[in-house]
Design an enzyme around this catalytic site. Structure first.
Site, PDB file in Angstrom:
ATOM      1  N   LYS A 134      78.028  -7.452  29.515  1.00  0.00           N
ATOM      2  CA  LYS A 134      77.122  -8.609  30.111  1.00  0.00           C
ATOM      3  C   LYS A 134      78.098  -9.581  30.807  1.00  0.00           C
ATOM      4  O   LYS A 134      78.942  -9.968  30.046  1.00  0.00           O
ATOM      5  CB  LYS A 134      76.081  -9.260  29.375  1.00  0.00           C
ATOM      6  CG  LYS A 134      75.237 -10.050  30.156  1.00  0.00           C
ATOM      7  CD  LYS A 134      74.155 -10.541  29.334  1.00  0.00           C
ATOM      8  CE  LYS A 134      73.065 -11.430  30.011  1.00  0.00           C
ATOM      9  NZ  LYS A 134      71.960 -12.019  29.395  1.00  0.00           N
ATOM     10  N   SER A 147      74.907 -14.215  34.995  1.00  0.00           N
ATOM     11  CA  SER A 147      74.102 -13.348  33.861  1.00  0.00           C
ATOM     12  C   SER A 147      73.524 -12.107  34.520  1.00  0.00           C
ATOM     13  O   SER A 147      72.529 -12.016  35.134  1.00  0.00           O
ATOM     14  CB  SER A 147      72.804 -14.428  33.522  1.00  0.00           C
ATOM     15  OG  SER A 147      72.327 -13.444  32.366  1.00  0.00           O
ATOM     16  N   CYS A 154      71.395 -12.781  43.009  1.00  0.00           N
ATOM     17  CA  CYS A 154      71.727 -11.903  41.769  1.00  0.00           C
ATOM     18  C   CYS A 154      71.168 -10.622  42.184  1.00  0.00           C
ATOM     19  O   CYS A 154      71.466  -9.731  43.289  1.00  0.00           O
ATOM     20  CB  CYS A 154      71.082 -12.609  40.636  1.00  0.00           C
ATOM     21  SG  CYS A 154      71.967 -11.860  39.473  1.00  0.00           S
ATOM     22  N   GLU A 198      71.148 -21.649  41.039  1.00  0.00           N
ATOM     23  CA  GLU A 198      69.682 -22.355  41.061  1.00  0.00           C
ATOM     24  C   GLU A 198      69.551 -22.753  39.468  1.00  0.00           C
ATOM     25  O   GLU A 198      68.507 -23.513  39.076  1.00  0.00           O
ATOM     26  CB  GLU A 198      68.380 -21.463  41.354  1.00  0.00           C
ATOM     27  CG  GLU A 198      68.236 -20.554  40.579  1.00  0.00           C
ATOM     28  CD  GLU A 198      68.948 -19.151  40.739  1.00  0.00           C
ATOM     29  OE1 GLU A 198      68.449 -18.137  39.944  1.00  0.00           O
ATOM     30  OE2 GLU A 198      70.098 -19.194  41.159  1.00  0.00           O
ATOM     31  N   ARG A 211      67.717 -16.304  23.162  1.00  0.00           N
ATOM     32  CA  ARG A 211      66.751 -14.966  23.440  1.00  0.00           C
ATOM     33  C   ARG A 211      67.342 -13.772  22.965  1.00  0.00           C
ATOM     34  O   ARG A 211      66.652 -12.887  22.088  1.00  0.00           O
ATOM     35  CB  ARG A 211      66.160 -14.963  24.594  1.00  0.00           C
ATOM     36  CG  ARG A 211      65.151 -13.927  24.967  1.00  0.00           C
ATOM     37  CD  ARG A 211      65.195 -13.670  26.617  1.00  0.00           C
ATOM     38  NE  ARG A 211      66.314 -13.104  26.938  1.00  0.00           N
ATOM     39  CZ  ARG A 211      66.682 -12.938  28.149  1.00  0.00           C
ATOM     40  NH1 ARG A 211      66.022 -13.626  29.152  1.00  0.00           N
ATOM     41  NH2 ARG A 211      68.189 -12.548  28.447  1.00  0.00           N
ATOM     42  N   HIS A 236      73.945 -17.276  40.035  1.00  0.00           N
ATOM     43  CA  HIS A 236      72.506 -18.389  39.832  1.00  0.00           C
ATOM     44  C   HIS A 236      72.867 -19.572  39.915  1.00  0.00           C
ATOM     45  O   HIS A 236      72.915 -20.343  39.076  1.00  0.00           O
ATOM     46  CB  HIS A 236      71.983 -17.968  38.508  1.00  0.00           C
ATOM     47  CG  HIS A 236      71.315 -16.733  38.386  1.00  0.00           C
ATOM     48  ND1 HIS A 236      70.095 -16.216  38.966  1.00  0.00           N
ATOM     49  CD2 HIS A 236      71.646 -15.373  37.635  1.00  0.00           C
ATOM     50  CE1 HIS A 236      69.821 -15.188  38.599  1.00  0.00           C
ATOM     51  NE2 HIS A 236      70.905 -14.466  37.718  1.00  0.00           N
TER      52      HIS A 236
END
Length: 305
Positions: free
Chosen positions: A163, A192, A142, A237, A249, A235
């Site tokens: 985003k 993200s 990323c 992972e 969040r 991502h």
């Protein structure tokens, strides 16, 4: 074969609960095997979470792996205790004379900043330069991938209108490359981020090859022709709930973040997201370890150059 980590690293307990074979460093050093030495440059704020995610993927291999964790000494972590950092992480000055079979540089939530305004940018560039002669194979994730592409090739990042957030279909462009071997023609990857690198900039560099991309999320996996540098713009992972945690969040902060794309069933945040990228993540990380670290790196690690 196991992954070798510190007995007291919190990730060890979590991985053992998942029946992942981890070995204590004291036991490993009594075996007559040279494990692969992997350096993880963890730039993510929730370091324990990221440690667990990456170690989980590195464990899906028959190879014995000795992991070292690196922090940026020029940055003060706000989301991980200083006790944890001091206990389990080393600084660049402590490892700069060592050599490693592989290095992983994670993402970081700083993509909207100019590179030069990131407080650890100079230190990270020093690590990038050092790795040319001290690490055999490198995997960037990323923002870490964007930063490495900018540092080595001057490839810019571009601010997105909103985003890029969710789980996106990716298509394999070169199924014969060893990194993408055994991936389905179409696979999924979480993203993200607020910025992107563009296909036309990558294609200008004759040394780079796009291995996978998406109509919606753009370039996702890049390799250089030497196969010593790999760049993953998403991502793989991430855990099942990582995007959910990020979404809630952001909402709690009052940010106007949209629901992650193709993630919650029927866009219902009360339903458990399906984990549809785990197999692809395992394939990519296992291929990297097997074909580009284990089979390529010199047995005598000091011969890496």
């Amino acid at each position: 074969m196991p992954i070798i980590i510190d007995d007291q690293l919190p990730a060890k307990h979590n991985l053992e609960l998942e029946n992942i074979f981890v070995m204590s460093d004291t036991r490993a050093y009594t075996q007559d095997i040279r494990p692969l030495k992997i350096l993880i440059v963890n730039l993510m704020p929730k370091k324990i979470e990221t440690e667990t995610q990456i170690l989980r993927l590195l464990s899906n291999s028959p190879l014995q792996i000795d992991v070292e964790l690196l922090q940026m000494s020029s940055h003060q972590s706000k989301n991980t205790s200083s006790e944890h950092i001091h206990k389990f992480y080393k600084t660049f000055s402590q490892i700069k004379d060592d050599k490693f079979d592989g290095m992983i540089v994670t993402g970081a939530p700083v993509e909207t900043l100019d590179y030069e305004k990131v407080d650890y940018w100079e230190e990270l560039c020093e690590v990038f330069d050092w790795a040319k002669s001290h690490v055999y194979s490198n995997l960037f994730i990323c923002w870490g991938a964007q930063a490495a592409l900018f540092h080595k090739y001057g490839i810019p990042k571009y601010l997105l209108n909103e985003k890029l957030f969710g789980v996106f279909e990716q298509r394999v462009k070169n199924p014969f490359h060893a990194l993408t071997r055994n991936l389905d023609d179409v696979f999924f990857m979480p993203h993200s981020r607020y910025t992107e690198v563009r296909t036309e900039d990558i294609e200008k560099e004759k040394d780079l090859e796009i291995l996978a991309d998406s109509d919606l999320s753009g370039v996702s996996i890049i390799a250089d022709k030497s196969c010593r540098y790999f760049y993953i713009l998403g991502h793989l992972e991430y855990d099942r709930v990582t995007l959910a945690n990020e979404y809630f969040r952001d909402k709690n902060k009052g940010l106007n973040t949209k629901l992650p794309f193709n993630y919650f069933p029927n866009d219902n945040t009360e339903k458990t997201p399906p984990l549809i990228w785990r197999q692809s993540a395992s394939v990519v990380f296992s291929n990297w370890l097997n074909y580009f670290v284990y089979q390529k790196t010199p047995y005598d690690i000091n011969k890496i150059k």
